[in-house]
Design a protein around this motif. Structure first.
Motif, PDB file in Angstrom:
ATOM      1  N   THR A 188       0.779  -1.329   0.098  1.00  0.00           N
ATOM      2  CA  THR A 188      -0.010   0.157   0.340  1.00  0.00           C
ATOM      3  C   THR A 188       0.911   1.134  -0.105  1.00  0.00           C
ATOM      4  O   THR A 188       0.794   2.289  -1.001  1.00  0.00           O
ATOM      5  CB  THR A 188      -1.100   0.097   1.090  1.00  0.00           C
ATOM      6  OG1 THR A 188      -1.756  -1.278   1.239  1.00  0.00           O
ATOM      7  CG2 THR A 188      -1.728   1.153   1.273  1.00  0.00           C
ATOM      8  N   PHE A 189       1.956   1.153   0.903  1.00  0.00           N
ATOM      9  CA  PHE A 189       2.922   2.633   0.948  1.00  0.00           C
ATOM     10  C   PHE A 189       3.569   2.165  -0.529  1.00  0.00           C
ATOM     11  O   PHE A 189       3.785   3.588  -0.891  1.00  0.00           O
ATOM     12  CB  PHE A 189       3.576   2.287   2.263  1.00  0.00           C
ATOM     13  CG  PHE A 189       4.448   3.722   2.138  1.00  0.00           C
ATOM     14  CD1 PHE A 189       3.936   4.812   2.743  1.00  0.00           C
ATOM     15  CD2 PHE A 189       5.698   3.722   2.167  1.00  0.00           C
ATOM     16  CE1 PHE A 189       4.643   5.857   2.793  1.00  0.00           C
ATOM     17  CE2 PHE A 189       6.511   4.833   1.955  1.00  0.00           C
ATOM     18  CZ  PHE A 189       6.087   5.785   2.402  1.00  0.00           C
ATOM     19  N   ALA A 190       4.173   1.457  -0.815  1.00  0.00           N
ATOM     20  CA  ALA A 190       4.890   1.506  -2.179  1.00  0.00           C
ATOM     21  C   ALA A 190       3.800   2.080  -3.392  1.00  0.00           C
ATOM     22  O   ALA A 190       4.295   2.848  -4.214  1.00  0.00           O
ATOM     23  CB  ALA A 190       5.119  -0.122  -2.642  1.00  0.00           C
ATOM     24  N   ILE A 191       2.607   1.576  -3.290  1.00  0.00           N
ATOM     25  CA  ILE A 191       1.707   2.269  -4.535  1.00  0.00           C
ATOM     26  C   ILE A 191       1.671   3.779  -4.327  1.00  0.00           C
ATOM     27  O   ILE A 191       1.791   4.565  -5.295  1.00  0.00           O
ATOM     28  CB  ILE A 191       0.349   1.592  -4.409  1.00  0.00           C
ATOM     29  CG1 ILE A 191       0.152   0.221  -5.021  1.00  0.00           C
ATOM     30  CG2 ILE A 191      -0.798   2.469  -4.920  1.00  0.00           C
ATOM     31  CD1 ILE A 191       0.550   0.306  -6.615  1.00  0.00           C
ATOM     32  N   ILE A 192       1.467   4.129  -2.908  1.00  0.00           N
ATOM     33  CA  ILE A 192       1.191   5.638  -2.755  1.00  0.00           C
ATOM     34  C   ILE A 192       2.610   6.386  -2.859  1.00  0.00           C
ATOM     35  O   ILE A 192       2.604   7.491  -3.719  1.00  0.00           O
ATOM     36  CB  ILE A 192       0.893   5.705  -1.025  1.00  0.00           C
ATOM     37  CG1 ILE A 192      -0.701   5.199  -1.103  1.00  0.00           C
ATOM     38  CG2 ILE A 192       1.171   7.183  -0.763  1.00  0.00           C
ATOM     39  CD1 ILE A 192      -1.083   5.407   0.561  1.00  0.00           C
TER      40      ILE A 192
END
Length: 117
Positions: free
Chosen positions: A63-67
Motif C-alpha cells: 500500500t505504501f509502495a503504491i502511494i
C-alpha cells in the motif's frame, strides 16, 4: 596548437556525459519509422514506474509502495519531462534507479559479490 580548446567541436564534451543508450534508443525509434521518439520516453516512464514500485515493495508494504509510486509520478517536473523527448529525462531515470539499486545492494551487505575491497 591552434587554441586553448582541444575539442574537435565546441560543446562536444556535453555529449560525452550522457549514456549512449539514450541517443541509440531514439535512433532505433526513427529507424522503425516513428515520426517522434516519444515511444521511447513512454517505455522509459513505464519501466521507471515498475522498477520504483518493485524497490519500494522490498522495504515497505504494498500500500505504501503504491502511494509512494503515485507521488513520484505526479510530481510536476517528472510529469512535464515525461512529455518531452529529451535525454535528460532518461538520464534522470537511470541515475535515480542506479542510486536506489546501489542502496539495496549495500543494504543486503553481500560482500562476496563486490569487486571492490
Amino acid at each position: 596548437m591552434i587554441g586553448t580548446n582541444h575539442l574537435p567541436i565546441d560543446g562536444s564534451n556535453y555529449r560525452l556525459i550522457n549514456p549512449l543508450l539514450v541517443p541509440s534508443s531514439f535512433a532505433i525509434a526513427y529507424l522503425f519509422g516513428a515520426q517522434t521518439s516519444h515511444i521511447i520516453i513512454a517505455l522509459s516512464f513505464i519501466s521507471f514506474i515498475l522498477c520504483f514500485y518493485s524497490i519500494m515493495t522490498k522495504y515497505t508494504s504494498r500500500t505504501f509502495a503504491i502511494i509512494a509510486t503515485f507521488f513520484a509520478i505526479i510530481t510536476p517536473r517528472f510529469y512535464i519531462f515525461s512529455a518531452l523527448s529529451s535525454n535528460s529525462f532518461q538520464f534522470a531515470i537511470y541515475s535515480s534507479l542506479s542510486m536506489l539499486y546501489l542502496y539495496r545492494w549495500i543494504d543486503k551487505k553481500k560482500k562476496n559479490t563486490t569487486v571492490l575491497p
